[in-house]
Design a protein around this motif. Structure first.
Motif, short mmCIF file in Angstrom:
data_model
loop_
_atom_site.label_atom_id
_atom_site.label_comp_id
_atom_site.label_asym_id
_atom_site.label_seq_id
_atom_site.Cartn_x
_atom_site.Cartn_y
_atom_site.Cartn_z
N ARG A 1 -10.23 -4.41 -8.56
CA ARG A 1 -10.69 -4.98 -7.29
C ARG A 1 -10.43 -6.49 -7.26
N ASN B 1 -3.88 -1.95 -3.12
CA ASN B 1 -5.23 -1.40 -3.21
C ASN B 1 -5.63 -1.15 -4.66
N ILE C 1 0.87 -1.17 0.00
CA ILE C 1 0.00 0.00 0.00
C ILE C 1 0.91 1.23 0.00
#
Ligand SMILES: *Cc1c(COP(=O)(O)O)cnc(C)c1O
Length: 426
Positions: A331, A345, A28
């Motif tokens: 996603r 992410n 991240i």
């Protein structure tokens, strides 16, 4: 569940989360880990104390030692960021932005900023700090292929709009902002220039990205825990030596947006600043070398990596596209990667319109760099991505290999006393 059991389950999950990150590849872009000395400051008695005001001008007794800490921290921040003014009290990057906007604008004023769709942060939006301050928002024209403002069109927009504040900086931040020309346009129409360095503050302080306070920014804000490797918190910085303007900035933090300002984190920030003076430039260089290497390695594995023609990145971030716009492929990729032990992410890319079903991933290398990985290891990381996402291997098998690989990178570097990166876990 009894209350006692609730407490014990919470602590169990705290440890489990630590083990999850220890055994994975945390990528991240906004995250980092603490050095042992910073951790010691953060885990101190200071976490329960108050020190409203500034060193030497307090509302409470008991602050003498903390005055020492904050004074050393401010002086160190002035050197690290090369500026006359530093407030190190802010509890986050968003809080720094709230303070910056409080100091530079009043309700009903106009601000220009990067739209959230183009990578601007929610605090730059009507739903965030900009709206909270009651500002009218106008967003810059954007060149998707270069992932930066359209310089001529944005300068023209600033001249036409005559904002009170021109805000720059993003959360999706691959390349330096062409700040000089845009700041010139802003100053021409009497606007103040604010640069949000939340993500790239460590790269800037390490001299490896751009130098906003020399390129026209009147105020620079930032988080203290992204590429700047300190505890969670923020900075408010300016090169102004005008005491009146400096007072305005200080009072925008307290009493403006903070009362208690998390003294343990201020002490942690001060230690992190000291460590940054020694190791920051090497750390920033290594981060960028790793990000570039990761971009190239992912492209070589067959991934679509954004901004190929610009060398993929000049920051700590790499963006990859995994399917059609709005397909949710980003996603799906993030979910599968987590099963394979890689924490990322999903992110909107040019063309995406839905934040919950974007086509891309935003990847960051600050933590992998800090545990000692170099460009050679970026090849290994890219290989794990390919195994998880392209060759349809069972993610559990990949995860076992990721954990084995990660077990060789368990020490924090770029600090005075290296030690375990994920301490205190069974
Ligand atoms: C992360 C981020 C912030 C917010 O910082 P926090 O410390 O999370 O509050 C502000 N601006 C930008 C551009 C960011 O990416």
């Amino acid at each position: 569940m009894s209350a006692r059991e609730a407490a014990s389950r919470i602590l169990g999950a705290v440890d489990e989360s630590g083990r999850h990150y220890r055994d994975s590849l945390p990528m991240i872009a906004s995250e980092n880990i603490l050095s042992p000395l910073v951790r010691r400051a953060c885990d101190s008695d200071l976490h329960g104390r108050y020190a409203e005001g500034l060193p030497g001008k307090r509302y409470y007794q008991g602050c003498d030692d903390f005055d020492t800490i904050e004074e050393i921290g401010i002086a160190s921040a002035q050197r690290v960021f090369g500026c006359h003014f530093a407030n190190i009290q802010s509890t986050s990057g968003t809080v720094s932005n709230m303070a910056g906007l409080k100091a530079l604008a009043k309700p009903g004023d106009t601000i220009t900023a990067v739209s959230t769709a183009d990578g601007g942060h929610i605090s730059h939006a009507r739903m965030g700090a900009v709206g909270l301050r009651g500002l009218n928002l106008v967003t810059y024209p954007w060149v998707e292929s270069r992932m930066e403002p359209d310089i001529d069109a944005a300068a023209a927009l600033i001249r036409e709009t005559e904002p009170n504040v021109a805000l720059f900086g993003q959360s999706v931040f691959l390349f330096p902002t062409p700040l000089e020309e845009l700041a010139e346009a802003a100053h021409e129409v009497g606007a103040k220039v604010m640069y949000d360095a939340a993500h790239v503050l460590g790269l800037i302080a390490g001299g490896q990205f751009q130098d906003p306070l020399r390129e026209g920014a009147d105020v620079m804000t930032g988080s203290s825990h992204k590429t700047f490797p300190g505890p969670q918190g923020g900075f408010l910085l300016s090169d102004s030596d005008d005491p009146k303007f400096q007072r305005r900035l200080n009072s925008a933090i307290f009493p403006g947006v903070c009362s208690s300002y998390h003294l343990h984190h201020v002490a942690g920030k001060a230690v992190a600043l000291a460590e940054f003076e020694e190791f920051g430039s090497d750390y920033a260089k290594d981060i960028i070398a790793n990000a570039r290497a990761l971009g190239a390695a992912l492209a070589a594995e067959g991934f679509e990596v954004m901004a190929e023609e610009r060398g993929y990145t000049a920051s700590h971030q790499v963006l990859t596209r995994h399917g059609e716009a709005d397909s949710g492929a980003g996603r799906d990729a993030a979910t599968l990667l987590e099963e394979a032990g890689i924490i990322t992410n999903m992110n909107m890319l040019p063309g995406d319109t839905k934040a919950m079903s974007p086509s891309g991933l935003r990847l960051g290398v600050p933590e992998l760099t800090r545990v000692g990985m170099r460009p050679d290891e970026m090849q290994d990381v890219a290989r794990f991505f390919a195994r998880a996402l392209l060759s349809e291997e069972d993610p559990k098998t990949v995860r076992t290999d990721v954990t084995e690989f990660k077990s060789g990178f368990q020490t924090v570097h770029y600090c005075f006393e290296s030690g375990p990166a994920y301490p205190g876990l069974a």
